[in-house]
Design an enzyme around this catalytic site. Structure first.
Site, mmCIF file in Angstrom:
data_model
loop_
_atom_site.group_PDB
_atom_site.id
_atom_site.type_symbol
_atom_site.label_atom_id
_atom_site.label_comp_id
_atom_site.label_asym_id
_atom_site.label_seq_id
_atom_site.Cartn_x
_atom_site.Cartn_y
_atom_site.Cartn_z
ATOM 1 N N GLU A 168 8.619 -2.967 -2.737
ATOM 2 C CA GLU A 168 7.335 -3.605 -2.475
ATOM 3 C C GLU A 168 6.256 -2.551 -2.673
ATOM 4 O OE1 GLU A 168 9.319 -2.501 -0.049
ATOM 5 O OE2 GLU A 168 7.934 -1.032 0.831
ATOM 6 N N LYS B 69 4.371 11.239 -4.883
ATOM 7 C CA LYS B 69 5.359 10.150 -4.859
ATOM 8 C C LYS B 69 6.331 10.200 -6.045
ATOM 9 C CE LYS B 69 3.290 6.628 -1.925
ATOM 10 N NZ LYS B 69 1.931 7.112 -1.617
ATOM 11 N N SER C 83 -1.681 16.089 -1.269
ATOM 12 C CA SER C 83 -0.656 15.155 -1.749
ATOM 13 C C SER C 83 -1.048 14.346 -2.971
ATOM 14 C CB SER C 83 -0.244 14.214 -0.616
ATOM 15 O OG SER C 83 -1.368 13.552 -0.071
HETATM 16 C C1 LIG Z 1 1.454 7.293 -0.227
HETATM 17 C C2 LIG Z 1 0.641 8.513 -0.045
HETATM 18 C C3 LIG Z 1 0.636 9.233 1.169
HETATM 19 C C4 LIG Z 1 1.371 8.778 2.410
HETATM 20 O O1 LIG Z 1 2.746 8.765 2.324
HETATM 21 P P1 LIG Z 1 3.684 9.861 3.047
HETATM 22 O O2 LIG Z 1 5.034 9.281 2.896
HETATM 23 O O3 LIG Z 1 3.236 9.990 4.458
HETATM 24 O O4 LIG Z 1 3.504 11.132 2.300
HETATM 25 C C5 LIG Z 1 -0.094 10.407 1.246
HETATM 26 N N1 LIG Z 1 -0.820 10.851 0.188
HETATM 27 C C6 LIG Z 1 -0.866 10.188 -0.979
HETATM 28 C C7 LIG Z 1 -1.687 10.725 -2.089
HETATM 29 C C8 LIG Z 1 -0.142 8.995 -1.140
HETATM 30 O O5 LIG Z 1 -0.186 8.338 -2.312
#
Ligand SMILES: *Cc1c(COP(=O)(O)O)cnc(C)c1O
Length: 397
Positions: A114, A92, A381
């Site tokens: 938010e 993010k 992610s």
């Molecule tokens: C917020 C988040 C997601 C989901 O958001 P996407 O916009 O679909 O990427 C996925 N993995 C992590 C670690 C997150 O914090």
């Protein structure tokens, strides 16, 4: 129009996206688009952003061969793009830095958003502290109680945290509350959307900021293996980390791209968030996309064990990529997710976010039936510190 040139000038990816907003807000969104198109092509902006990616976030993130996991499963080789090693522990930060910088270049005085579980709030508060711009985060009182560590971090980072006590006191009401504040002065404020969703130009901008992930991974594969992976997979909530890693590979016909949605407690129950798998076309939060909606078109309640994935809509580009068949979408349920969470932790010493564990679970599932010379790339992610206590409780560790 080729996919890489999308969206069109009205913000459409095929029939998805656009600006389903009142006329006065459309004017503001168009201004943001014009400013973004101007700024994104300047060396000043790009150099500043890329310097922050390398010096602050720690990019490029490593490409890691999960050898013990691959051997344990006994099929294709599994690779992880380590977005969990970024500053703040997830992907993010890539788009929050882009949005905070854009706000600064546009001369905005405040960035607003938010947050549900607090992940977007913390990443944005971090980016705003660094860039030196005021940040205001709206969060439901129920979520504030549940997500204590993230609430504390946001306070330490100096953002203004606005508790939302109306309605269900959760994400949906926090969106309404933050949006009302934004509408008080949209000329001077920037609403920083947390994924590739919302009205044009946000799905495009957030994609552009996240596309660094796939660009790096593709180069890393070519340098280290002299070839591309056979499959690239990522979890899909709103879709930002998935589009981030997919974008660089869209033109590579030999590379299969697979997005993973949360099946929660099962697709035959109401407790899932498999928007592309089971949804239908509609509009939500200012754009057109697949939706989980009732017969009247109201968003259905959604659920996932990973709070970052429980969104009733999905990014418009994903909808288009599904329809043209360039990306396929599959699902993983809570149980498979927890199993992958524990396996990756114990076999590789990497505790993944529950969101990312969906993609890991999918790779584990398909790898065993693939030959040993095939390669699967997972976008890891985020890291799972935030989920550790919860998982320990659920599994009674
Ligand atoms: C917020 C988040 C997601 C989901 O958001 P996407 O916009 O679909 O990427 C996925 N993995 C992590 C670690 C997150 O914090």
């Amino acid at each position: 129009m080729t996919v890489s040139k999308m969206p069109d000038e009205n913000g459409y990816f095929g029939e998805y996206g656009g600006q389903i907003v009142p006329p006065d807000l459309k004017v503001i969104m168009d201004e943001i688009n014009v400013a973004y198109e101007k700024i994104r092509n300047t060396d000043e902006f790009l150099n500043e952003l890329h310097e922050l990616y390398s010096q602050y976030v720690g990019r490029p993130s490593p490409l890691f061969y999960a050898k013990r996991l691959s051997n344990k499963i006994g099929g294709a080789r599994i690779y992880l793009k380590r977005e969990d090693l970024n500053h703040t522990g997830a992907h993010k930060i890539n788009h929050c830095l882009g949005e905070a910088l854009l706000a600064k270049y546009m001369g905005k005085t405040k960035v607003l958003a938010e947050t549900g579980a607090g992940q977007h709030g913390v990443a944005l508060a971090t980016a705003c502290a660094l860039v030196g711009i005021d940040c205001e985060i709206h969060m439901g009182e129920v979520d504030i109680k549940k997500e204590h560590p993230n609430v504390t971090k946001m306070k330490i980072l100096g953002c203004k945290l606005v508790p939302v006590s109306r309605g269900t006191k959760t994400l949906k009401d926090a969106v309404d509350s933050a949006f009302e504040e934004y509408l008080k002065d949209p000329q001077n404020f920037l609403y920083a959307i947390g994924s590739v969703v919302g009205p044009h130009p946000f799905p495009k901008m957030v994609r552009d900021f996240q596309s660094v992930v796939g660009k790096e991974a593709r180069e890393q594969f070519l340098t280290q293996h002299k070839q591309l992976p056979d499959i690239v997979t990522a979890c899909v909530g709103g879709g930002s980390n998935a589009i981030g890693i997919f974008t660089a590979f869209l033109g590579d016909k030999t590379v299969d791209l697979i997005g993973i949605e949360p099946a929660g407690k099962g697709l035959d129950t109401p407790d899932h968030a498999a928007t592309l798998t089971l949804g239908s076309k509609g509009s939500l939060h200012g754009f057109e996309c697949y939706n989980l909606q009732d017969k009247q078109g109201n968003p259905l309640p959604v659920y996932s064990i990973a709070s970052g994935l429980d969104y009733p809509g999905v990014g418009p580009q994903h909808c288009y990529l599904k329809d043209i068949g360039r990306v396929s979408y599959d699902v993983i349920n809570d149980k498979e997710c927890l199993d992958a969470f524990m396996t990756l932790s114990r076999v590789e010493g990497i505790i993944p976010a529950l969101e990312s564990a969906h993609a890991v679970a999918y790779a584990m599932k398909i790898a065993k039936d693939m030959p040993k010379d095939k390669m699967i790339l997972i976008n890891l992610s985020g890291r799972g510190d935030k989920d550790a206590d919860f998982v320990a409780e659920v599994l009674d560790l």
